[in-house]
Design an enzyme around this catalytic site. Structure first.
Site, short mmCIF file in Angstrom:
data_model
loop_
_atom_site.label_atom_id
_atom_site.label_comp_id
_atom_site.label_asym_id
_atom_site.label_seq_id
_atom_site.Cartn_x
_atom_site.Cartn_y
_atom_site.Cartn_z
N TYR A 64 0.83 -1.16 0.09
CA TYR A 64 -0.02 0.09 0.13
C TYR A 64 0.92 1.30 -0.04
O TYR A 64 1.74 1.17 0.81
CB TYR A 64 -0.97 -0.11 1.19
CG TYR A 64 -2.41 -0.48 0.78
CD1 TYR A 64 -3.14 0.48 0.13
CD2 TYR A 64 -2.75 -1.45 1.48
CE1 TYR A 64 -4.14 0.11 -0.31
CE2 TYR A 64 -4.33 -1.81 1.03
CZ TYR A 64 -5.02 -1.04 0.22
OH TYR A 64 -6.14 -1.29 -0.12
N GLU A 66 -0.47 4.85 -0.39
CA GLU A 66 -1.46 5.95 -0.38
C GLU A 66 -0.52 7.18 -0.21
O GLU A 66 0.42 7.16 0.71
CB GLU A 66 -2.48 6.08 0.39
CG GLU A 66 -3.46 4.97 -0.36
CD GLU A 66 -4.74 4.65 0.66
OE1 GLU A 66 -4.84 5.58 1.63
OE2 GLU A 66 -5.73 3.78 0.49
N ASP A 241 -7.05 15.02 -23.37
CA ASP A 241 -6.83 13.52 -23.23
C ASP A 241 -6.13 13.15 -24.25
O ASP A 241 -6.87 12.94 -25.57
CB ASP A 241 -8.48 12.82 -22.93
CG ASP A 241 -8.67 11.59 -22.80
OD1 ASP A 241 -7.47 10.72 -22.95
OD2 ASP A 241 -9.52 10.97 -22.34
N THR A 270 -3.75 7.29 -21.00
CA THR A 270 -3.32 6.09 -20.65
C THR A 270 -1.95 5.60 -20.84
O THR A 270 -1.14 6.50 -21.86
CB THR A 270 -4.16 4.91 -21.48
OG1 THR A 270 -3.99 5.12 -22.73
CG2 THR A 270 -5.73 5.21 -21.17
N LYS A 273 -1.62 2.42 -24.88
CA LYS A 273 -2.01 2.36 -26.01
C LYS A 273 -0.90 2.59 -26.98
O LYS A 273 0.00 1.72 -27.03
CB LYS A 273 -3.27 3.47 -26.31
CG LYS A 273 -4.47 3.08 -25.54
CD LYS A 273 -5.54 4.05 -26.04
CE LYS A 273 -6.97 3.71 -25.18
NZ LYS A 273 -6.92 4.31 -23.82
N ARG A 279 -1.03 -1.27 -18.50
CA ARG A 279 -2.50 -0.67 -18.52
C ARG A 279 -2.22 0.17 -17.35
O ARG A 279 -2.00 -0.13 -16.11
CB ARG A 279 -3.42 -1.83 -18.21
CG ARG A 279 -3.60 -3.12 -19.47
CD ARG A 279 -4.97 -3.61 -19.37
NE ARG A 279 -5.88 -2.74 -19.56
CZ ARG A 279 -6.38 -2.60 -20.76
NH1 ARG A 279 -5.94 -3.10 -21.81
NH2 ARG A 279 -7.43 -1.60 -21.12
N1 DSN Z 1 -11.45 1.86 -24.46
C1 DSN Z 1 -10.65 2.68 -24.81
C2 DSN Z 1 -10.78 2.80 -26.47
O1 DSN Z 1 -10.81 1.60 -27.04
O2 DSN Z 1 -10.70 3.67 -27.02
C3 DSN Z 1 -10.85 4.22 -24.44
O3 DSN Z 1 -11.52 3.93 -23.32
#
Ligand code: DSN
Length: 478
Positions: A64, A66, A241, A270, A273, A279
């Site tokens: 943990y 925090e 974003d 994120t 990607k 992730r």
């Molecule tokens: N799930 C992601 C996507 O496929 O674009 C975005 O949340």
């Protein structure tokens, strides 16, 4: 490091897991086989490096932590401090950001952290001032009522869902749509492109607290300098974003007006990607928002995941290497080759092409819904996802689009020649698929027919296309 080390590491890990629950070990092995054999065109997925994957499978998971680096609510976090500080340092250096917060568990979480930070920073609320973590116990009932009243009904302007915006940009199925009074900007019906004059007009009328840039299904560059000017003209905080295209920013494919970091007050992403990490999520921001952003946990996040922060540090270090820029450029080259291959064969693409990592096919041109097309492609070994197109008559469930992206196949090493062959496979499946009918004879949005032999043949061709580019070539689980 030898290839043998990667193989030994994963084989040994599976042996240890198999001794406890063999079905989990089998599923992990089967997932590798599936990922190796399918043509993965999901625009939001990738293949993280073995080092990134291994950084997650260890005892950091047990901690943990925090709080923030050097200021934790638990003792014994010195090693978590090391990896969190490293991940943040790599993120700041990679993106040229003043501040990085690497605790969010996902993109949705990163956006929640950002929304809270902006509300806390911007809304004049005496009750909110008291509600900051250290004073939360001092709030009276009256303070709580005031807090809800003062924070409620703030305005957000973001890209509409069917034009490629994301659920978390103020839409009802996500809490952001309940927290904010939302209005959206779409795209020009003729070109499919963002019309910045219309965005400015909407901002003038609506006067949002937050103007959101960024998307999950828009195949073009966005001019963040112009969006910042629009935000400034109405006194809005400009948030971007960049979850989908963070890898293109990291790899310096998107620079100048197209790099959100120098223009936005706050940027979320994120890490898994096009950035090709574990992730997870991350927030970058200007110094004035840093203190509020760092309150993300426990304000809106559960305890940080130190094993994932370790993996973020590894992946961000990888993204700082010179070869990542080459990878990012190849993602775009491949997407453009795929778009050109589809256009040449007669496909209808939203905006007529791409200048990022994704292509949006309007499958109504093939007489199909997105759902029918997605399933027919899956039958043929091609993994994609259905997606709305602008002004979609089929709604968000059936849709009229297929979103495809190149980050994953580019990681495997496929190039523009293979993208043309991929376009041929997709086009063949979509032209050979026929929309089905319901029992009462009305057109079905889900049923379809595709000859099973043809689907098998395409799946074999997809596997052949991938064969020269093995996934995780050093890893042999046999
Ligand atoms: N799930 C992601 C996507 O496929 O674009 C975005 O949340």
């Amino acid at each position: 490091m030898s290839h043998n080390a990667e193989s030994t590491a994963f084989r040994s890990a599976l042996e240890v897991i198999r001794a406890v629950e063999p079905r989990v070990a089998d599923a992990i092995g089967a997932e590798l086989t599936d990922q190796r054999e399918s043509l993965k065109l999901i625009a939001s997925e990738n293949y993280a490096s073995p080092a990134t994957l291994l950084a997650m499978g260890n005892w950091f998971s047990d901690k943990y932590a925090e709080g923030t680096v050097g200021r934790r609510f638990y003792a014994g976090c010195q090693n978590v401090d090391t990896v969190e500080a490293l991940a943040a340092e790599h993120a700041r250096e990679l993106f040229g950001a003043a501040h990085a917060y690497v605790q969010p568990h996902s993109g949705i979480d990163a956006n929640l952290v950002a929304f809270w930070a902006v509300l806390a920073d911007r809304v004049e609320s005496p009750a909110l001032k008291k509600a900051q973590v250290r004073q939360v116990n001092d709030l009276s009932e009256a303070d709580w009522f005031a807090l809800r009243r003062e924070l409620g009904n703030q305005r957000m302007l973001g890209m509409s869902l069917d034009a490629g915006g994301h659920l978390t940009h103020g839409f009802r199925p996500n809490i952001s749509g309940k927290m904010f009074d939302q209005r959206s900007y779409g795209t020009d019906p003729a070109t499919g492109l963002i019309d910045y004059d219309r965005v400015a007009e909407a901002a003038r009328e609506f006067k949002p607290l937050i103007l959101v840039g960024g998307y999950s299904a828009y195949p073009r560059k966005v001019n963040f300098r112009i969006l910042r000017e629009i935000a400034d003209s109405v006194g809005a905080t400009f948030m971007v974003d960049m979850a989908h295209f963070a890898g293109l920013v990291a790899g310096k494919v998107f620079t100048g007006d197209f790099d959100p970091v120098p223009h936005a007050h706050i940027v979320t992403t994120t890490t898994h990607k096009s950035l090709r990490g574990p992730r997870g999520g991350m927030v970058l921001c200007q110094p004035e928002l840093a203190d509020q952003v760092d309150r993300g946990c426990p304000m809106v996040l559960g305890g940080p995941l130190p094993h994932v922060m370790a993996a973020k540090a590894v992946a961000l270090a990888e993204a700082r290497r010179p070869d990542f820029a080459d990878y990012a450029q190849r993602i775009v080259d491949n997407a453009q080759a795929l778009a050109e291959g589809l256009l040449r064969r007669g496909a209808k693409l939203v905006t007529g092409g791409t200048d990022n990592h994704l292509v949006l096919i309007d499958v109504s041109g093939y007489g199909l819904t997105g759902r029918q097309a997605e399933q027919a492609l899956l039958d043929s070994g091609i993994v994609t996802n259905r997606n709305s197109v602008p002004q979609d008559p089929n709604g968000a469930w059936y849709t009229s689009g297929i979103r495809i992206g190149t980050p994953a196949l580019t990681t495997r090493g496929l190039g523009t020649a293979e993208m043309d062959q991929t376009a041929e496979l997709i086009h063949t499946v979509l032209t050979q698929t026929t929309a089905g009918a319901n029992a009462d004879g009305t057109p079905s949005k889900a049923k379809y027919t595709l000859d099973a032999d043809l689907a098998d043949k395409i799946a074999r061709q997809a596997t052949d296309l991938l064969a020269p580019y093995p996934l995780y070539p050093a890893i042999d689980l046999a």
